[in-house]
Design a protein around this motif. Sequence first.
Motif, PDB file in Angstrom:
ATOM      1  N   THR A  54       0.828  -1.204   0.000  1.00 49.74           N
ATOM      2  CA  THR A  54       0.000   0.000   0.000  1.00 49.74           C
ATOM      3  C   THR A  54       0.863   1.255   0.000  1.00 49.74           C
ATOM      4  OG1 THR A  54      -1.745  -1.180   1.219  1.00 49.74           O
ATOM      5  CG2 THR A  54      -1.829   1.220   1.252  1.00 49.74           C
ATOM      6  N   VAL A  55       1.924   1.251   0.777  1.00 49.12           N
ATOM      7  CA  VAL A  55       2.835   2.406   0.819  1.00 49.12           C
ATOM      8  C   VAL A  55       3.611   2.527  -0.490  1.00 49.12           C
ATOM      9  CG1 VAL A  55       4.853   3.389   1.969  1.00 49.12           C
ATOM     10  CG2 VAL A  55       3.038   2.333   3.325  1.00 49.12           C
ATOM     11  N   LEU A  56       4.120   1.403  -0.994  1.00 49.50           N
ATOM     12  CA  LEU A  56       4.911   1.439  -2.224  1.00 49.50           C
ATOM     13  C   LEU A  56       4.100   1.914  -3.422  1.00 49.50           C
ATOM     14  CD1 LEU A  56       7.032  -1.862  -2.048  1.00 49.50           C
ATOM     15  CD2 LEU A  56       7.836   0.494  -1.751  1.00 49.50           C
ATOM     16  N   ALA A  57       2.802   1.637  -3.427  1.00 47.98           N
ATOM     17  CA  ALA A  57       1.978   1.917  -4.600  1.00 47.98           C
ATOM     18  C   ALA A  57       2.000   3.387  -5.002  1.00 47.98           C
ATOM     19  CB  ALA A  57       0.543   1.467  -4.339  1.00 47.98           C
ATOM     20  N   SER A  58       2.098   4.298  -4.039  1.00 49.23           N
ATOM     21  CA  SER A  58       2.093   5.724  -4.380  1.00 49.23           C
ATOM     22  C   SER A  58       3.415   6.195  -4.967  1.00 49.23           C
ATOM     23  CB  SER A  58       1.761   6.571  -3.143  1.00 49.23           C
ATOM     24  OG  SER A  58       0.369   6.630  -2.932  1.00 49.23           O
ATOM     25  N   PHE A  59       4.459   5.376  -4.868  1.00 50.63           N
ATOM     26  CA  PHE A  59       5.777   5.814  -5.320  1.00 50.63           C
ATOM     27  C   PHE A  59       6.320   4.995  -6.487  1.00 50.63           C
ATOM     28  CE2 PHE A  59       5.150   6.876  -0.877  1.00 50.63           C
ATOM     29  CZ  PHE A  59       5.363   8.246  -0.908  1.00 50.63           C
ATOM     30  N   MET A  60       5.740   3.819  -6.738  1.00 50.34           N
ATOM     31  CA  MET A  60       6.153   3.035  -7.901  1.00 50.34           C
ATOM     32  C   MET A  60       4.962   2.603  -8.736  1.00 50.34           C
ATOM     33  SD  MET A  60       7.266  -0.505  -5.945  1.00 50.34           S
ATOM     34  CE  MET A  60       7.676  -1.334  -7.465  1.00 50.34           C
ATOM     35  N   GLY A  61       3.786   3.142  -8.419  1.00 53.27           N
ATOM     36  CA  GLY A  61       2.589   2.832  -9.172  1.00 53.27           C
ATOM     37  C   GLY A  61       1.881   1.597  -8.640  1.00 53.27           C
ATOM     38  N   THR A  62       0.569   1.588  -8.771  1.00 52.78           N
ATOM     39  CA  THR A  62      -0.200   0.440  -8.304  1.00 52.78           C
ATOM     40  C   THR A  62       0.168  -0.825  -9.073  1.00 52.78           C
ATOM     41  OG1 THR A  62      -2.003   1.126  -9.782  1.00 52.78           O
ATOM     42  CG2 THR A  62      -2.152   1.805  -7.479  1.00 52.78           C
ATOM     43  N   THR A  63       0.402  -0.699 -10.371  1.00 52.68           N
ATOM     44  CA  THR A  63       0.772  -1.880 -11.161  1.00 52.68           C
ATOM     45  C   THR A  63       2.131  -2.403 -10.736  1.00 52.68           C
ATOM     46  OG1 THR A  63      -0.509  -1.089 -13.054  1.00 52.68           O
ATOM     47  CG2 THR A  63       1.141  -2.777 -13.490  1.00 52.68           C
ATOM     48  N   GLY A  64       3.107  -1.513 -10.568  1.00 55.70           N
ATOM     49  CA  GLY A  64       4.443  -1.942 -10.165  1.00 55.70           C
ATOM     50  C   GLY A  64       4.437  -2.616  -8.807  1.00 55.70           C
ATOM     51  N   ALA A  65       3.760  -2.015  -7.833  1.00 56.26           N
ATOM     52  CA  ALA A  65       3.712  -2.596  -6.494  1.00 56.26           C
ATOM     53  C   ALA A  65       2.970  -3.931  -6.497  1.00 56.26           C
ATOM     54  CB  ALA A  65       3.034  -1.623  -5.526  1.00 56.26           C
TER      55      ALA A  65
ATOM     56  N   VAL B 172      -8.949 -19.693   1.420  1.00 55.16           N
ATOM     57  CA  VAL B 172      -8.362 -18.527   2.072  1.00 55.16           C
ATOM     58  C   VAL B 172      -7.784 -17.560   1.050  1.00 55.16           C
ATOM     59  CG1 VAL B 172      -6.521 -17.773   3.637  1.00 55.16           C
ATOM     60  CG2 VAL B 172      -7.921 -19.761   4.218  1.00 55.16           C
ATOM     61  N   HIS B 173      -7.284 -18.100  -0.075  1.00 55.00           N
ATOM     62  CA  HIS B 173      -6.675 -17.238  -1.083  1.00 55.00           C
ATOM     63  C   HIS B 173      -7.664 -16.200  -1.606  1.00 55.00           C
ATOM     64  CE1 HIS B 173      -3.961 -20.889  -1.735  1.00 55.00           C
ATOM     65  NE2 HIS B 173      -3.226 -19.963  -1.162  1.00 55.00           N
ATOM     66  N   VAL B 174      -8.950 -16.531  -1.585  1.00 52.03           N
ATOM     67  CA  VAL B 174      -9.950 -15.630  -2.134  1.00 52.03           C
ATOM     68  C   VAL B 174      -9.865 -14.267  -1.467  1.00 52.03           C
ATOM     69  CG1 VAL B 174     -12.412 -15.181  -2.339  1.00 52.03           C
ATOM     70  CG2 VAL B 174     -11.528 -17.463  -2.850  1.00 52.03           C
ATOM     71  N   PHE B 175     -10.012 -14.201  -0.151  1.00 54.59           N
ATOM     72  CA  PHE B 175     -10.040 -12.893   0.501  1.00 54.59           C
ATOM     73  C   PHE B 175      -8.647 -12.270   0.579  1.00 54.59           C
ATOM     74  CE2 PHE B 175      -9.346 -15.548   4.303  1.00 54.59           C
ATOM     75  CZ  PHE B 175      -8.378 -14.815   4.973  1.00 54.59           C
ATOM     76  N   VAL B 176      -7.573 -13.082   0.624  1.00 58.81           N
ATOM     77  CA  VAL B 176      -6.219 -12.527   0.653  1.00 58.81           C
ATOM     78  C   VAL B 176      -5.980 -11.677  -0.582  1.00 58.81           C
ATOM     79  CG1 VAL B 176      -3.762 -13.056   0.582  1.00 58.81           C
ATOM     80  CG2 VAL B 176      -5.269 -14.375   2.085  1.00 58.81           C
ATOM     81  N   PHE B 177      -6.317 -12.208  -1.753  1.00 66.36           N
ATOM     82  CA  PHE B 177      -6.029 -11.490  -2.990  1.00 66.36           C
ATOM     83  C   PHE B 177      -7.067 -10.418  -3.287  1.00 66.36           C
ATOM     84  CE2 PHE B 177      -4.059 -15.788  -3.719  1.00 66.36           C
ATOM     85  CZ  PHE B 177      -2.793 -15.359  -3.376  1.00 66.36           C
ATOM     86  N   VAL B 178      -8.275 -10.566  -2.770  1.00 60.35           N
ATOM     87  CA  VAL B 178      -9.260  -9.492  -2.896  1.00 60.35           C
ATOM     88  C   VAL B 178      -8.789  -8.255  -2.138  1.00 60.35           C
ATOM     89  CG1 VAL B 178     -11.568  -8.762  -2.165  1.00 60.35           C
ATOM     90  CG2 VAL B 178     -11.277 -10.935  -3.363  1.00 60.35           C
ATOM     91  N   PHE B 179      -8.329  -8.438  -0.914  1.00 61.31           N
ATOM     92  CA  PHE B 179      -7.824  -7.294  -0.138  1.00 61.31           C
ATOM     93  C   PHE B 179      -6.546  -6.741  -0.765  1.00 61.31           C
ATOM     94  CE2 PHE B 179     -10.851  -8.595   3.023  1.00 61.31           C
ATOM     95  CZ  PHE B 179     -11.105  -7.448   3.765  1.00 61.31           C
ATOM     96  N   PHE B 180      -5.749  -7.601  -1.385  1.00 54.77           N
ATOM     97  CA  PHE B 180      -4.562  -7.138  -2.091  1.00 54.77           C
ATOM     98  C   PHE B 180      -4.961  -6.173  -3.208  1.00 54.77           C
ATOM     99  CE2 PHE B 180      -1.215  -7.446  -5.300  1.00 54.77           C
ATOM    100  CZ  PHE B 180      -0.056  -7.385  -4.542  1.00 54.77           C
ATOM    101  N   ILE B 181      -6.027  -6.505  -3.942  1.00 55.55           N
ATOM    102  CA  ILE B 181      -6.511  -5.608  -5.002  1.00 55.55           C
ATOM    103  C   ILE B 181      -7.032  -4.308  -4.394  1.00 55.55           C
ATOM    104  CG2 ILE B 181      -8.291  -5.298  -6.766  1.00 55.55           C
ATOM    105  CD1 ILE B 181      -8.010  -8.276  -7.428  1.00 55.55           C
ATOM    106  N   PHE B 182      -7.822  -4.406  -3.319  1.00 55.00           N
ATOM    107  CA  PHE B 182      -8.322  -3.194  -2.668  1.00 55.00           C
ATOM    108  C   PHE B 182      -7.180  -2.242  -2.325  1.00 55.00           C
ATOM    109  CE2 PHE B 182     -12.213  -5.417  -0.480  1.00 55.00           C
ATOM    110  CZ  PHE B 182     -12.831  -5.539  -1.707  1.00 55.00           C
ATOM    111  N   LEU B 183      -6.165  -2.772  -1.651  1.00 56.87           N
ATOM    112  CA  LEU B 183      -5.138  -1.931  -1.035  1.00 56.87           C
ATOM    113  C   LEU B 183      -3.984  -1.609  -1.968  1.00 56.87           C
ATOM    114  CD1 LEU B 183      -5.233  -3.709   2.414  1.00 56.87           C
ATOM    115  CD2 LEU B 183      -5.480  -1.236   2.119  1.00 56.87           C
ATOM    116  N   VAL B 184      -3.317  -2.628  -2.487  1.00 59.92           N
ATOM    117  CA  VAL B 184      -2.097  -2.411  -3.258  1.00 59.92           C
ATOM    118  C   VAL B 184      -2.412  -1.930  -4.674  1.00 59.92           C
ATOM    119  CG1 VAL B 184       0.055  -3.464  -4.058  1.00 59.92           C
ATOM    120  CG2 VAL B 184      -0.956  -4.189  -1.884  1.00 59.92           C
ATOM    121  N   ALA B 185      -3.451  -2.501  -5.290  1.00 54.82           N
ATOM    122  CA  ALA B 185      -3.761  -2.157  -6.680  1.00 54.82           C
ATOM    123  C   ALA B 185      -4.606  -0.899  -6.811  1.00 54.82           C
ATOM    124  CB  ALA B 185      -4.474  -3.330  -7.358  1.00 54.82           C
ATOM    125  N   ASN B 186      -5.079  -0.326  -5.695  1.00 49.03           N
ATOM    126  CA  ASN B 186      -5.949   0.842  -5.809  1.00 49.03           C
ATOM    127  C   ASN B 186      -5.691   1.879  -4.717  1.00 49.03           C
ATOM    128  OD1 ASN B 186      -8.110   0.315  -8.071  1.00 49.03           O
ATOM    129  ND2 ASN B 186      -7.816  -1.636  -7.024  1.00 49.03           N
TER     130      ASN B 186
END
Length: 481
Positions: free
Chosen positions: A142-153, A172-186
């Motif tokens: 989430t922190v990296l995304a603002s400095f290297m882009g959501t796609t890069g992070a 379990v993978h379902v919610f792990v990667f859903v939250f990853f999209i919420f936070l890191v990708a957006n």
Amino acid sequence: MIRTFLIRPARGAAPVLGAWLALTASGAQAADLDGAQLSVAYALPFVALLLGIAILPLVAARFWHHHYGKYAAACALAFLVPFAVQFGAGAAAAGFVHALVAEYIPFIVLLATLFTVAGGIYFSGNLHGTPALNTGLLAVGTVLASFMGTTGAAMLLIRPLIRANDNRRHSVHVFVFVFFIFLVANVGGSLTPLGDPPLFLGFLKGVAFSWTLRNILPETAFLALCLLAIFYAIDRYYYRKEGVVPSDPTPDSPESALRIHGKVNVVLLLGVVALVLMSGTWKPGVAFVAAGAEVGWESLARDVGLLALLGLSLKLTPAMARAGNQFNWAPMAEVAKLFAGIFLTMIPVLAMLKAGLHGPFAPIVASVTDVQGQPVPLMYFWATGALSGFLDNAPTYLVFFNLAGGDAQALMTQFAPTLAAISAGAVFMGALSYIGNAPNLMVKAVVEDRGLRMPSFFGYMAWSVGILLPLLVVVSLIWFR
């Protein structure tokens, strides 16, 4: 003054390409298509593509797996052919070339470069997918995304996250990667123009580089911390329920210490960030016109530089790093084909939005101002955000930026709440669906390429509506009322 140069075809190609250039030149106005002249029926191909992405993997998985590219092409033709009949082949050709040269190619070059470079960075070591580690990875991303882009992070951290959880149950993978999209990708990309394309467009329009950091940090921090806390609570519950043992039965490496392989890609990743920043700050005032589409020298230099970095990554990355990441081109191919269709079928939808009160979407446009004609930040937040969840959030941001006056200085000062609402809405709500932001679909493709299950289109939206949307309501009521 911007100087322009026409790129002409080679002599041997003149009979064919010369006719194409003449055709596109006669319809160059398609780049500024008047949406007021369009019927809302022109939005149907985009709706059909959206529904195809949502439904066909569920009801016709084999067909979709083998023919999704053909389906996307068919939807694009379903717009281009009727448009050519009504407005002329020149206008249709100009719209196609503009979307290809000015929008799609730069988009896919950046995406492919980030996918390749990040895919060459391999983290070895026996990572354990505990709630603490998973939450930590999401926080770092989430922190990296603002400095290297959501796609890069996202592309940097999705593979370590997959490997860290390879001893967890597949559900379990379902919610792990859903939250990853919420936070890191957006959400994580909301603080600088490097984070997410909508903010970069604002930067190009004159919004100060640090403006979003100074103006929507509280909203971003609140949303990110709430999502991290909810994720940790869910993951901790399932971790205890599963009875996961501390030792990983499928270790990535006999080493316990974390090591980074393919370090040259870290330098190349910084090069990607530098090239993107350069294209927004260097203004030589020279542009090339290729088949009716204007391409600035800074954009051309950026894309050539990105392709050079892509090539260097392929050449210099140790084979074991890509092998460890199980790197292949299938996820990139899927995203490239689907977004080609999305970019083309979005042309009339965005034009109708740009038409404002004179277009088919006039009720949406009218909703963002009060009876005195003043902007309503709350409505700008929801209108920009809701559309960003299903259209590409970058052009959607630009539509509402211009609707709010388009004057960066005024928006940063007198109408700062409106610009904050537009910025937050475009970035935050890109997470509402898989197609709201490019890394969403890329994360899904990478995860599924590993043989893991991801939610369907509507299954993902059940998570976003059930968890993300209530938090967005709170954000809007606190900061944008």
